[in-house]
Design a protein around this motif. Structure first.
Motif, PDB file in Angstrom:
ATOM      1  N   ASN A 164       1.210  60.711  33.049  1.00 31.28           N
ATOM      2  CA  ASN A 164       0.043  60.263  33.801  1.00 31.28           C
ATOM      3  C   ASN A 164      -0.573  61.363  34.643  1.00 31.28           C
ATOM      4  OD1 ASN A 164       1.650  57.047  34.472  1.00 31.28           O
ATOM      5  ND2 ASN A 164       0.639  57.789  32.645  1.00 31.28           N
ATOM      6  N   THR A 165       0.282  62.247  35.209  1.00 24.27           N
ATOM      7  CA  THR A 165      -0.220  63.255  36.154  1.00 24.27           C
ATOM      8  C   THR A 165      -0.479  64.595  35.477  1.00 24.27           C
ATOM      9  OG1 THR A 165       1.030  62.187  37.937  1.00 24.27           O
ATOM     10  CG2 THR A 165       0.243  64.429  38.330  1.00 24.27           C
ATOM     11  N   ALA A 166       0.548  65.164  34.868  1.00 28.24           N
ATOM     12  CA  ALA A 166       0.416  66.507  34.300  1.00 28.24           C
ATOM     13  C   ALA A 166      -0.408  66.503  33.021  1.00 28.24           C
ATOM     14  CB  ALA A 166       1.810  67.094  34.045  1.00 28.24           C
ATOM     15  N   LEU A 167      -0.118  65.544  32.124  1.00 32.91           N
ATOM     16  CA  LEU A 167      -0.850  65.512  30.852  1.00 32.91           C
ATOM     17  C   LEU A 167      -2.170  64.757  30.969  1.00 32.91           C
ATOM     18  CD1 LEU A 167       2.035  64.858  28.278  1.00 32.91           C
ATOM     19  CD2 LEU A 167       1.156  67.027  29.134  1.00 32.91           C
ATOM     20  N   GLY A 168      -2.270  63.861  31.931  1.00 31.47           N
ATOM     21  CA  GLY A 168      -3.510  63.104  32.101  1.00 31.47           C
ATOM     22  C   GLY A 168      -3.661  61.974  31.116  1.00 31.47           C
ATOM     23  N   PHE A 169      -2.547  61.449  30.583  1.00 30.26           N
ATOM     24  CA  PHE A 169      -2.581  60.343  29.625  1.00 30.26           C
ATOM     25  C   PHE A 169      -2.049  59.081  30.288  1.00 30.26           C
ATOM     26  CE2 PHE A 169      -1.765  63.758  26.222  1.00 30.26           C
ATOM     27  CZ  PHE A 169      -3.124  63.938  26.016  1.00 30.26           C
ATOM     28  N   ASP A 217      -0.627  55.194  30.093  1.00 29.30           N
ATOM     29  CA  ASP A 217       0.223  54.522  29.115  1.00 29.30           C
ATOM     30  C   ASP A 217      -0.588  53.726  28.109  1.00 29.30           C
ATOM     31  OD1 ASP A 217       2.270  55.620  30.503  1.00 29.30           O
ATOM     32  OD2 ASP A 217       3.308  53.744  30.958  1.00 29.30           O
ATOM     33  N   SER A 218      -1.719  53.190  28.534  1.00 33.28           N
ATOM     34  CA  SER A 218      -2.556  52.405  27.623  1.00 33.28           C
ATOM     35  C   SER A 218      -3.161  53.251  26.508  1.00 33.28           C
ATOM     36  CB  SER A 218      -3.674  51.716  28.410  1.00 33.28           C
ATOM     37  OG  SER A 218      -4.465  52.682  29.106  1.00 33.28           O
ATOM     38  N   GLU A 219      -3.167  54.570  26.684  1.00 35.71           N
ATOM     39  CA  GLU A 219      -3.732  55.455  25.666  1.00 35.71           C
ATOM     40  C   GLU A 219      -2.713  55.893  24.608  1.00 35.71           C
ATOM     41  OE1 GLU A 219      -6.781  58.430  27.348  1.00 35.71           O
ATOM     42  OE2 GLU A 219      -5.375  58.144  29.019  1.00 35.71           O
ATOM     43  N   LEU A 220      -1.430  55.666  24.864  1.00 35.27           N
ATOM     44  CA  LEU A 220      -0.400  56.205  23.978  1.00 35.27           C
ATOM     45  C   LEU A 220      -0.507  55.662  22.561  1.00 35.27           C
ATOM     46  CD1 LEU A 220       2.738  56.192  26.315  1.00 35.27           C
ATOM     47  CD2 LEU A 220       1.215  58.094  25.743  1.00 35.27           C
ATOM     48  N   GLU A 221      -0.916  54.408  22.441  1.00 31.33           N
ATOM     49  CA  GLU A 221      -0.978  53.795  21.112  1.00 31.33           C
ATOM     50  C   GLU A 221      -1.963  54.524  20.210  1.00 31.33           C
ATOM     51  OE1 GLU A 221       0.299  51.198  18.250  1.00 31.33           O
ATOM     52  OE2 GLU A 221       1.065  51.415  20.303  1.00 31.33           O
TER      53      GLU A 221
END
Length: 650
Positions: free
Chosen positions: A148-153, A155-159
């Motif tokens: 969420n912080t370092a990569l900026g992703f 959890d809802s985007e992982l799929e």
């Protein structure tokens, strides 16, 4: 090491300056991660298992499931009044649920000493699993913050994110935060090495036939035994335990690099194998009972609903290990084997016994006729169901019909085993060279079934694994300890920023390549011991390059890959011996673009498939005369009843 920023400075030439510093958590938090193997492995699992909430729910439900199995089994064993349930006293009154379940005060009185012992062990195991789950969730919460912080992703985007996109972002974050301080720029291969360090060793040992054990079973022949239980014990011995050759996840013990200590190390490792074997023997009854209960609760309903699933096939544990490339992640392997599933099923479906087919048709006809009559009678008068055992009979007849129909071959499949096996090769990428021209024989079919087995066979192997594993560890693994020690010494290299890895995983075509898979004058000859079997180095290199197009391999490997890409389009059958090229390009299993991408979204699996066919064709041209002579010899000495003109005169 932390980075600081100056927020405010007050003072003049005559007064001391006052500096205020605050740490930048987004930069310092993941600076210099000591155990990158575990970090990257958790990061990969976090992506594949769809984020923290899904992982937390899965952990909770697995704990609940464990309690359910233990409680439900105990309930069925001690808390049900079976004489009343089966109406042994032939009472005319209607039996209620309260009559069947014993009163609560009788439950504890029915418990025996063994019941309390088993429940105590189950409680201890559950507590250990709970502690493990809490430990894992604490670490995965840190992985969530990293995503969420370092990569900026979120959890809802992982799929909707591919692993290739996540990996690209991780490499960019490494340049900013220096997760690895020994190497500023991590390559794709470095990340794969971290995640697959142990797996690459297992793949290499499988390729060199150190594992899995091969058992000689009476009336059956050679059987390759490789189950989850045995794999867990092997990993415990070679990687996880305090006695393992690896003293931490990324560093091999120094004594394993000394040739003069090989016998002493082999004795120590052999002693540990014997202790683990003895521990497995003591725990075998409990594990065996758990395996039976878990399998029953998992598959009983499915087999009742779909009896034909007993006749379905899937890739065996050994098949997954044999067919796996070096540096191939789980989702990449799964996607490739899913694409090969239909072609493999069609190949084995082409084999059938005429006698068994005749019997299956007759049995299916008779069982179907009886079942049809019972169904009509039931529709006419519902009281037919109340007849004793009538539902059991109908269920058994339906299962028998489903099983017989799964045995009867599909009449729409043409008898062309060479082409069917070639279609399998497009996706599996590996077939032993001595299978060429022999796809029609019972020997090849039997060997292929070791890779692609019936589901029921795999289930039986897992059920029997607690009983067989102690014997296999003592009789087969223990006898190879010196070879295992030598394997670690001869095939371990140190890589800057990564640690000790299996040298085969470097995919160095100069050191571990096979000249028969190269152009005649392009490869340095290697001895049989150092070269990978079945073109594993070459095919793994090409696959990794296709999956990670931005990765730049060493000059020799890059030259090999470019040569393969340049010559792939030149595939064309030139004689009957080129059976590997007789593929059915219209087969839907060939169109891999419809499946989830293994690498970048613009990469096509069909390119890798064609490169695979080209490499096998090149290998056959290098060694074709030797294999053709073997095929011709077997043709001359085949029994007359096996002669099928269509196989050789198409």
């Amino acid at each position: 090491m932390q980075n600081y920023s100056t927020l405010h400075e007050v003072g003049d030439q005559e007064e001391n300056s006052v500096l205020f510093h605050v740490a930048e958590p987004s930069r310092a938090r993941w600076n210099h991660i000591e155990d990158l193997d575990s970090f990257f492995s958790r990061m990969y699992r976090y992506h594949q298992r769809h984020g923290f909430l899904c992982m937390l729910m899965q952990e909770i439900l697995e704990l609940v499931q464990f309690v359910f199995v233990v409680f439900f089994t105990t309930f069925l064993w001690h808390c049900v009044n079976y004489p009343m349930l089966f109406n042994d006293k032939q009472t005319t009154t209607k039996i209620t649920l309260a009559d069947v379940i014993l009163p609560t005060d009788q439950w504890l009185s029915n418990f025996t000493l063994w019941t309390w012992v088993i429940l105590s062990i189950a409680m201890l195991v559950w507590m250990l699993r709970l502690l493990r789950s809490v430990y894992n969730m604490v670490h995965f919460w840190d992985i969530k913050q990293f995503f969420n912080t370092a990569l900026g992703f979120a959890d809802s985007e992982l799929e909707n994110l591919t692993w290739h996109e996540v990996q690209t972002k991780v490499r960019a974050v490494q340049l900013e935060q220096e997760m690895c301080i020994h190497k500023p720029d991590l390559t794709e291969l470095d990340i794969y090495h971290r995640i697959l360090r142990q797996q690459n060793y297992l793949v290499a040992m499988t390729n060199k036939r150190l594992i899995p054990p091969r058992l000689q079973v009476p009336f059956v022949g050679e059987v390759i035994f490789w189950t989850r239980g045995l794999k867990y014990n092997i990993q415990l011995l070679l990687f996880w335990g305090p006695w393992a050759p690896f003293k931490n996840p990324w560093h091999l013990r120094d004594e394993y690099r000394k040739p003069n200590m090989r016998h002493e190390l082999a004795r120590d490792l052999g002693r540990h194998i014997l202790w683990i074997s003895f521990a497995n023997l003591l725990l075998a009854p409990l594990i065996f009972i758990w395996q039976i209960l878990y399998a029953f609760f998992s598959y009983a309903e499915m087999f009742k609903r779909e009896p034909g699933s007993l006749g379905m096939r899937n890739w065996s544990m050994f098949g997954r290990m044999y067919l796996r490339h070096f540096n191939e992640l789980d989702h990449e392997l799964q996607a490739r084997l899913c694409r090969a599933h239909r072609a493999a099923s069609r190949y084995l479906a082409a084999f059938s016994s005429p006698l068994v087919t005749i019997i299956a048709r007759s049995v299916a006809f008779m069982c179907g006729a009886i079942l049809a009559v019972l169904l009509i009678l039931t529709a006419y008068d519902e009281d037919v169901i109340t007849v004793e055992h009538i539902i059991t009979i109908m269920t058994a007849l339906g299962g028998c019909v489903a099983i017989c129909r799964s045995i009867i071959p599909d009449e729409t499949i043409a008898w062309c085993p060479e082409t069917l096996l070639s279609n399998v090769l497009q996706h599996t990428h590996y077939l032993p060279p001595d299978w060429r021209g022999q796809a029609h024989t019972a020997r090849i079919r039997s060997e292929f079934q070791q890779l692609f087995q019936y589901k029921v066979v795999g289930l039986l192997e897992e059920l029997l694994s607690p009983i067989i594993t102690p014997y296999v560890l003592w009789k087969h693994v223990y006898t190879r300890v010196l070879d295992i020690v030598d394997f670690y010494r001869n095939f371990t290299v140190s890589v800057v920023g990564v640690g000790d890895v299996c040298s085969f995983a470097q995919m160095d075509v100069r050191r571990h390549g096979n000249p028969e898979w190269h152009e005649t004058d392009a490869a340095t000859p290697t001895d049989q011991y150092t070269q990978a079997e079945d073109g594993k180095t070459e095919l793994s290199l090409v696959h990794f390059k296709f999956t990670n197009p931005q990765w730049i391999p060493p000059p020799e490997s890059l030259m090999f890959v470019e040569n393969v890409e340049k010559n792939t389009n030149s595939i064309a059958p030139q004689n009957q011996g080129d059976f590997m090229l007789q593929t059915d390009m219209t087969d839907s299993s060939y169109r891999g673009a419809a499946w989830k991408a293994e690498g970048p979204l613009n990469s096509l699996t069909s390119d890798m498939n064609m490169s695979t066919m080209y490499l096998h064709e090149r290998h056959f041209r290098q060694t074709g005369s030797r294999y053709l002579q073997n095929v011709q010899f077997q043709q001359l000495h085949r029994p007359v009843e096996e002669t099928t003109p269509l196989l050789f005169n198409r």
